[in-house]
Design a protein around this motif. Structure first.
Motif, PDB file in Angstrom:
ATOM      1  N   ARG A   9       4.790   4.221   1.220  1.00 52.47           N
ATOM      2  CA  ARG A   9       4.870   3.399   1.722  1.00 52.47           C
ATOM      3  C   ARG A   9       4.899   4.135   2.928  1.00 52.47           C
ATOM      4  O   ARG A   9       6.568   4.881   3.112  1.00 52.47           O
ATOM      5  CB  ARG A   9       5.225   2.839   1.497  1.00 52.47           C
ATOM      6  N   SER A  54       2.210   0.756   7.488  1.00 60.57           N
ATOM      7  CA  SER A  54       2.615  -1.187   5.887  1.00 60.57           C
ATOM      8  C   SER A  54       4.130  -1.500   7.313  1.00 60.57           C
ATOM      9  O   SER A  54       3.454  -3.041   7.424  1.00 60.57           O
ATOM     10  CB  SER A  54       2.781  -0.466   5.017  1.00 60.57           C
ATOM     11  N   ARG A  80      -3.109  -6.267   8.472  1.00 57.14           N
ATOM     12  CA  ARG A  80      -2.506  -5.776   7.697  1.00 57.14           C
ATOM     13  C   ARG A  80      -1.138  -5.483   7.271  1.00 57.14           C
ATOM     14  O   ARG A  80      -0.483  -4.760   6.284  1.00 57.14           O
ATOM     15  CB  ARG A  80      -3.557  -4.833   6.663  1.00 57.14           C
ATOM     16  N   THR A  81      -0.604  -5.529   8.600  1.00 58.87           N
ATOM     17  CA  THR A  81       1.036  -4.420   8.657  1.00 58.87           C
ATOM     18  C   THR A  81       2.296  -5.974   8.928  1.00 58.87           C
ATOM     19  O   THR A  81       1.530  -6.843   9.939  1.00 58.87           O
ATOM     20  CB  THR A  81       0.521  -3.923   9.981  1.00 58.87           C
TER      21      THR A  81
END
Length: 248
Positions: A9, A54, A80-81
């Motif tokens: 990630r 992310s 999405r972040t």
């Protein structure tokens, strides 16, 4: 990709606590508008444009975290972040360290990006992340120099300065951001390299002091730093060209 079992990630840390004195008085540089949108928002979007990122951590001026949080809430950012705002310190090095402190345990790749480089293309961001994933502890996007560089003995402002030497231009690179790091390496660098005076302005340089390898990948001409009024003119021109190419 490396064969490590833990998931990769990636988080981006954007230190945006500085005043940006070279652009003159007024709002902090990161909050100056480009095409009606604060430079910081362009920089956040540039990091979030990468599907690998992310989390974006924005390090705000020590007394300005609520203002920056409101700013992020007001602008459309990729859903999405995740976005976090933390108050920064008196120096860039302190601010990056505070951003690192805010990262969740499962982040393994960290980008550090200048808020004053609002137009970095996503391909450059992805290239940096990929090089870290392939095993480099620290990765820097950079460009060859167009100008010959002279080393001089600094003198008084406006006075002629003696030339000490001419470095071989083919060995020199102009460094940009985002710089990418294996998280453990960057945390160790911030824990090891003492905060001296204004502190470090180059996180890869801190990793170099550890003796860990740093590699360069190709940067991009649109990842330039907006520092002087002429840079604002250039940034507006880049955005205008992008709008024309995107058809809106």
């Amino acid at each position: 990709m490396s064969d490590q079992s833990r998931p990769y990630r990636t988080a981006a840390v954007i230190p945006a606590a500085g005043r940006g004195v070279r652009l003159g008085p007024g709002a902090p540089k990161a909050l100056r508008a480009l095409s009606g949108t604060p430079m910081l928002i362009h920089a956040v979007r540039a990091m979030a444009a990468s599907r690998s990122v992310s989390l974006v951590v924005v390090v705000a001026p020590p007394d300005g975290a609520p203002e920056v949080k409101n700013l992020l809430d007001e602008h459309a950012l990729p859903e999405r972040t995740d976005y976090v705002v933390v108050p920064g310190g008196d120096t860039r090095q302190e601010s990056v360290g505070l951003g690192l402190d805010a990262l969740p345990e499962d982040i393994s790749v960290v980008l550090v990006h200048d808020a004053a480089r609002p137009l970095v293309p996503v391909d450059t961001v992805d290239a940096v992340i990929e090089a870290v994933r392939d095993g480099a502890p620290a990765v820097v996007p950079a460009l060859p120099l167009a100008d010959t560089v002279k080393e001089v003995e600094p003198g008084a402002p406006g006075e002629p300065e003696p030339v000490l030497g001419t470095p071989v231009r083919s060995r020199l690179r102009a460094v940009q951001t985002p710089q990418g790091f294996d998280r453990d390496t960057l945390v160790r660098a911030h824990a090891t390299v003492a905060l001296d005076g204004e502190g470090a302005t180059d996180d890869a340089g801190m990793v170099e002091q550890l003796g860990a390898p740093v590699v360069v990948v190709s940067g991009h001409e649109e990842a330039f730093k907006v520092t002087r009024p002429l840079d604002l003119v250039l940034a507006e021109a880049v955005l205008a060209r992008r709008r024309a190419n995107d058809g809106f």
